[in-house]
Design a protein around this motif. Structure first.
Motif, PDB file in Angstrom:
ATOM      1  N   LEU A 153      -9.338  12.610 -12.254  1.00  0.00           N
ATOM      2  CA  LEU A 153      -9.063  11.649 -11.192  1.00  0.00           C
ATOM      3  C   LEU A 153      -9.806  12.079  -9.931  1.00  0.00           C
ATOM      4  CD1 LEU A 153      -7.472   9.134 -10.252  1.00  0.00           C
ATOM      5  CD2 LEU A 153      -5.632  10.691  -9.541  1.00  0.00           C
ATOM      6  N   GLU A 154     -10.652  11.219  -9.436  1.00  0.00           N
ATOM      7  CA  GLU A 154     -11.400  11.523  -8.215  1.00  0.00           C
ATOM      8  C   GLU A 154     -10.528  11.225  -7.002  1.00  0.00           C
ATOM      9  OE1 GLU A 154     -15.591  10.292  -5.948  1.00  0.00           O
ATOM     10  OE2 GLU A 154     -15.151   9.548  -7.982  1.00  0.00           O
ATOM     11  N   ALA A 155     -10.447  12.194  -6.100  1.00  0.00           N
ATOM     12  CA  ALA A 155      -9.635  12.033  -4.897  1.00  0.00           C
ATOM     13  C   ALA A 155     -10.321  12.763  -3.747  1.00  0.00           C
ATOM     14  CB  ALA A 155      -8.233  12.593  -5.120  1.00  0.00           C
ATOM     15  N   GLY A 156      -9.830  12.510  -2.549  1.00  0.00           N
ATOM     16  CA  GLY A 156     -10.457  13.133  -1.389  1.00  0.00           C
ATOM     17  C   GLY A 156      -9.573  13.037  -0.167  1.00  0.00           C
ATOM     18  N   ARG A 157     -10.199  13.136   1.011  1.00  0.00           N
ATOM     19  CA  ARG A 157      -9.480  13.109   2.281  1.00  0.00           C
ATOM     20  C   ARG A 157      -9.691  11.766   2.976  1.00  0.00           C
ATOM     21  NH1 ARG A 157     -11.860  18.110   1.595  1.00  0.00           N
ATOM     22  NH2 ARG A 157     -10.486  19.942   1.809  1.00  0.00           N
TER      23      ARG A 157
ATOM     24  N   HIS B 297      -5.696  11.392   8.528  1.00  0.00           N
ATOM     25  CA  HIS B 297      -4.455  11.377   7.749  1.00  0.00           C
ATOM     26  C   HIS B 297      -4.438  12.583   6.806  1.00  0.00           C
ATOM     27  CE1 HIS B 297      -3.225   7.515   9.294  1.00  0.00           C
ATOM     28  NE2 HIS B 297      -4.350   6.941   8.879  1.00  0.00           N
ATOM     29  N   THR B 298      -3.578  13.545   7.102  1.00  0.00           N
ATOM     30  CA  THR B 298      -3.465  14.740   6.265  1.00  0.00           C
ATOM     31  C   THR B 298      -2.986  14.364   4.865  1.00  0.00           C
ATOM     32  OG1 THR B 298      -2.920  16.070   8.208  1.00  0.00           O
ATOM     33  CG2 THR B 298      -2.326  16.995   6.067  1.00  0.00           C
ATOM     34  N   GLY B 299      -3.449  15.104   3.893  1.00  0.00           N
ATOM     35  CA  GLY B 299      -3.023  14.869   2.514  1.00  0.00           C
ATOM     36  C   GLY B 299      -4.207  14.589   1.614  1.00  0.00           C
ATOM     37  N   VAL B 300      -3.916  14.195   0.389  1.00  0.00           N
ATOM     38  CA  VAL B 300      -4.952  13.888  -0.598  1.00  0.00           C
ATOM     39  C   VAL B 300      -4.786  12.432  -1.010  1.00  0.00           C
ATOM     40  CG1 VAL B 300      -5.904  14.479  -2.850  1.00  0.00           C
ATOM     41  CG2 VAL B 300      -5.012  16.289  -1.370  1.00  0.00           C
ATOM     42  N   TRP B 301      -5.924  11.732  -1.066  1.00  0.00           N
ATOM     43  CA  TRP B 301      -5.922  10.284  -1.262  1.00  0.00           C
ATOM     44  C   TRP B 301      -6.809   9.890  -2.427  1.00  0.00           C
ATOM     45  CZ3 TRP B 301      -3.198   7.060   2.230  1.00  0.00           C
ATOM     46  CH2 TRP B 301      -2.620   7.741   3.303  1.00  0.00           C
ATOM     47  N   VAL B 302      -6.370   8.867  -3.126  1.00  0.00           N
ATOM     48  CA  VAL B 302      -7.197   8.215  -4.139  1.00  0.00           C
ATOM     49  C   VAL B 302      -7.919   7.049  -3.481  1.00  0.00           C
ATOM     50  CG1 VAL B 302      -7.190   6.940  -6.329  1.00  0.00           C
ATOM     51  CG2 VAL B 302      -5.630   8.886  -6.003  1.00  0.00           C
ATOM     52  N   ASP B 303      -9.222   6.920  -3.772  1.00  0.00           N
ATOM     53  CA  ASP B 303     -10.058   5.861  -3.186  1.00  0.00           C
ATOM     54  C   ASP B 303     -10.021   5.895  -1.654  1.00  0.00           C
ATOM     55  OD1 ASP B 303     -11.826   3.727  -3.319  1.00  0.00           O
ATOM     56  OD2 ASP B 303     -10.226   2.213  -3.373  1.00  0.00           O
ATOM     57  N   PRO B 304     -10.262   7.051  -1.031  1.00  0.00           N
ATOM     58  CA  PRO B 304     -10.129   7.150   0.426  1.00  0.00           C
ATOM     59  C   PRO B 304     -11.132   6.310   1.195  1.00  0.00           C
ATOM     60  CG  PRO B 304     -11.154   9.123  -0.467  1.00  0.00           C
ATOM     61  CD  PRO B 304     -10.689   8.329  -1.637  1.00  0.00           C
ATOM     62  N   GLU B 305     -12.271   6.010   0.603  1.00  0.00           N
ATOM     63  CA  GLU B 305     -13.290   5.228   1.303  1.00  0.00           C
ATOM     64  C   GLU B 305     -13.356   3.793   0.807  1.00  0.00           C
ATOM     65  OE1 GLU B 305     -16.934   7.338   0.944  1.00  0.00           O
ATOM     66  OE2 GLU B 305     -16.213   9.124   1.993  1.00  0.00           O
ATOM     67  N   GLY B 306     -12.423   3.422  -0.061  1.00  0.00           N
ATOM     68  CA  GLY B 306     -12.433   2.080  -0.636  1.00  0.00           C
ATOM     69  C   GLY B 306     -11.538   1.109   0.120  1.00  0.00           C
ATOM     70  N   LEU B 307     -11.244  -0.001  -0.534  1.00  0.00           N
ATOM     71  CA  LEU B 307     -10.446  -1.045   0.090  1.00  0.00           C
ATOM     72  C   LEU B 307      -8.946  -0.752   0.034  1.00  0.00           C
ATOM     73  CD1 LEU B 307     -12.322  -4.181  -1.302  1.00  0.00           C
ATOM     74  CD2 LEU B 307     -12.525  -3.138   0.973  1.00  0.00           C
ATOM     75  N   ARG B 308      -8.563   0.144  -0.896  1.00  0.00           N
ATOM     76  CA  ARG B 308      -7.116   0.368  -1.072  1.00  0.00           C
ATOM     77  C   ARG B 308      -6.818   1.878  -1.194  1.00  0.00           C
ATOM     78  NH1 ARG B 308      -3.263   0.169  -5.254  1.00  0.00           N
ATOM     79  NH2 ARG B 308      -4.919   0.082  -6.829  1.00  0.00           N
TER      80      ARG B 308
ATOM     81  N   GLY C   1      -0.886   2.727   0.928  1.00  0.00           N
ATOM     82  CA  GLY C   1      -0.021   2.881  -0.231  1.00  0.00           C
ATOM     83  C   GLY C   1       0.189   4.321  -0.666  1.00  0.00           C
ATOM     84  N   VAL C   2       1.113   4.469  -1.604  1.00  0.00           N
ATOM     85  CA  VAL C   2       1.401   5.757  -2.237  1.00  0.00           C
ATOM     86  C   VAL C   2       1.230   5.571  -3.741  1.00  0.00           C
ATOM     87  CG1 VAL C   2       3.156   7.522  -2.654  1.00  0.00           C
ATOM     88  CG2 VAL C   2       3.023   6.407  -0.420  1.00  0.00           C
ATOM     89  N   THR C   3       0.681   6.570  -4.401  1.00  0.00           N
ATOM     90  CA  THR C   3       0.451   6.466  -5.827  1.00  0.00           C
ATOM     91  C   THR C   3       0.852   7.761  -6.519  1.00  0.00           C
ATOM     92  OG1 THR C   3      -1.162   5.803  -7.509  1.00  0.00           O
ATOM     93  CG2 THR C   3      -1.953   7.267  -5.755  1.00  0.00           C
ATOM     94  N   SER C   4       0.652   7.807  -7.817  1.00  0.00           N
ATOM     95  CA  SER C   4       0.981   8.994  -8.614  1.00  0.00           C
ATOM     96  C   SER C   4      -0.018   9.103  -9.752  1.00  0.00           C
ATOM     97  CB  SER C   4       2.398   8.891  -9.182  1.00  0.00           C
ATOM     98  OG  SER C   4       2.470   7.837 -10.137  1.00  0.00           O
TER      99      SER C   4
END
Length: 574
Positions: A125-129, A133-144, A187-190
């Protein structure tokens, strides 16, 4: 081999742990342990408010839904923790110039983020910053953009506390009940919601591996795990196999039939805790004990006088109820361990002979009778233990405190040692006992992390460490006990000694397990006297003030002498 004086990173998978227990343990490790630690666990449903957290970000009555709300000293705002979410608490010495200033904190948080980003990459799973916003995000540069891991830390005196929460498969509806981290519109995901099919066990392993490489690369790595829970489907299959007479599941580990009395649930927990590739055969039920475990019963006038005193006052001793092999030695020496709150326990530990039928009402006159017996026996060191009373609102804490007070009124010069249950981890109940100021506060961890669920399913490794840590924070002399011979390895006993030391334990006793009946756990092996001698040496070299260890040692064995030795050792250290 790495030099023994190099730093140690102790990684512990602790299973389900209450927020308050984890916090008590963190505080002890943060302020007093020379080692680094990574506590990995899950919490029951809890919403925490960091230093910037606002109550208006709780959108529903969390407590009405079965959760709890806790204000913490970490950074950040409102965060949810619950089952299916891997929580990590690194307690580390953090390198930096300012011992925990803003620059050091930012660098440390960035390192935690990178560790989780790498773990997610390991899972595909690709994730980033996400900026600002502190934390780890999925699709950080995308629309969602959607958050998969939250981070909230505290650094002081160059040591870290609190940590991260990685969503594996939690109930995401809980995040709709708060404003997560004070952020709206995102949003929040898992992992599960992102179609990553992975178990908690696999995620724990990956995080531990990455943490070892990130925070433990210059020292030793020490990992111990509480056995993962048996999945309901696996337990159902195990039970079915036993019902069908499977050789693997329908017999006890010592080869005796399951019908002999060993419960299927106990067998299932043992199977879940088994080491990979383990083929060691436990000791058969009716095998002859080694010479060093055979103790002749020697009764005499003092023995009979003690028994008469106890019978006359209608008192119970753990010496009799637990089938202690040292009963004649102790009673002939005029000592006994009083067991209060009745003779029936609300828990069914796999090693214990104490009756587990429904307990009776509390005897309010019992504390005074214990004090009377102590006076008649002329005791200088009074040991008071208890059955677990989960049926009582305070777990029996008030009766323990009243017993301490009653003994002190009648024998002001005597020391009082209390051996308590975990009291459900309830802060108020524990404080009741702490406020009684027993001279020694004893709470037994009983076994190593891996075997906790098999040996004492109603208790917990982290909770026991937290009880000891809380007692030590109150300035009490603390004590605990390990029972050897239920399936642990030598190294696991050493790990448990290290954890007890880190939690602030002053006295540790270690003795050989004796199987009370066919319904109880099998004896895995007879540890020789040399093993106990080695554990004593290792425990005391770690800094534990006194370790009483021999095959016949029990929790209250030589209690007065152990307390004396701990006081002397503590004085020598200061």
């Amino acid at each position: 081999m790495v030099a023994a004086d190099r730093p140690v990173l102790r990684i512990r998978w602790l299973g389900r742990v209450s927020y308050h227990d984890a916090l008590a343990l963190q505080r002890r490790l943060h302020g007093h342990s020379a080692d680094d630690h990574l506590l990995l666990l899950e919490h029951p449903h809890v919403v925490t408010l960091g230093r910037r957290g606002r109550r208006e970000h709780l959108l529903v009555d969390v407590e009405a839904l079965g959760g709890s709300v806790v204000e913490t000293d970490r950074g950040g705002e409102v965060t949810y923790h619950g089952p299916g979410q891997l929580v990590g608490y690194p307690i580390l010495t953090v390198p930096g110039r300012r011992g925990g200033g803003m620059a050091d904190t930012a660098a440390y948080v960035g390192g935690v983020e990178q560790l989780l980003i790498d773990v997610l990459a390991d899972l595909g799973l690709e994730a980033g910053r996400l900026e600002r916003h502190t934390g780890v995000w999925v699709d950080p540069e995308g629309l969602r953009p959607r958050k998969i891991a939250a981070i909230g830390v505290r650094l002081s005196r160059a040591r870290s506390m609190h940590g991260f929460a990685l969503n594996v498969d939690p109930d995401l509806e809980w995040f709709a009940r708060i404003v997560p981290c004070g952020i709206t519109g995102l949003g929040v995901t898992s992992l599960s919601a992102e179609d990553i099919d992975v178990s908690m066990r696999e995620v724990v392993d990956l995080v531990a591996q990455r943490a070892a490489g990130t925070w433990g690369s210059h020292g030793r790595i020490d990992r111990a795990d509480v056995a993962h829970r048996v999945a309901p489907a696996d337990m159902a299959q195990f039970t079915q196999d036993a019902a069908n007479g499977s050789a693997d599941a329908g017999t006890a580990p010592d080869g005796s039939p399951a019908a002999e009395g060993v419960s299927l649930r106990l067998l299932g927990r043992l199977e879940a805790a088994r080491l990979d590739g383990e083929s060691h055969e436990p000791v058969p039920l009716r095998s002859r004990k080694p010479e060093w475990m055979r103790v002749p019963l020697s009764t005499g006038p003092v023995f009979h006088e003690v028994r008469s005193t106890l019978r006359g006052l209608d008192l119970v001793t753990v010496c009799e109820e637990a089938g202690c092999p040292n009963i004649s030695e102790c009673w002939n020496d005029g000592t006994a361990t009083f067991m209060i709150l009745g003779e029936r326990c609300t828990r069914a530990c796999g090693f214990c002979l104490v009756d587990t039928r429904r307990p009776g009402p509390v005897d309010t006159a019992e504390p005074e009778r214990v004090a009377t017996a102590a006076v008649r026996m002329g005791l200088e060191h009074v040991v008071v233990t208890m059955v677990a009373r989960d049926d009582l609102a305070d777990g029996g804490a008030a009766v323990v405190a009243e017993t301490v007070a009653a003994v002190r009124r009648r024998l002001p010069a005597a020391r009082v040692e209390t051996l308590i249950s975990d009291l459900g981890g309830e802060a108020a109940a524990l404080q009741t006992v702490f406020d009684a100021r027993p001279d020694v506060l004893n709470h037994n961890i009983e076994t190593v992390a891996r075997l906790q669920r098999a040996v004492r399913p109603s208790a917990g490794y982290a909770r026991s460490l937290a009880v000891l840590a809380r007692a030590k924070a109150e300035g009490l002399t603390t004590k605990s006990s390990i029972i050897a011979g239920m399936g642990e390895t030598h190294d696991e006993v050493v790990q448990t000694l290290a954890d007890l030391h880190a939690a602030g334990t002053d006295i540790v006793t270690i003795g050989q397990y004796l199987r009370p009946s066919a319904r109880h756990l099998p004896v895995d092996r007879w540890w020789p006297p040399e093993a106990f001698k080695r554990w004593k040496e290792l425990g005391e070299s770690m800094g534990i003030s006194h370790v009483e260890a021999s095959p016949l040692t029990r929790s209250s064995y030589h209690a007065r002498q152990a307390a004396d030795a701990a006081v002397e050792a503590s004085a020598a250290q200061t």
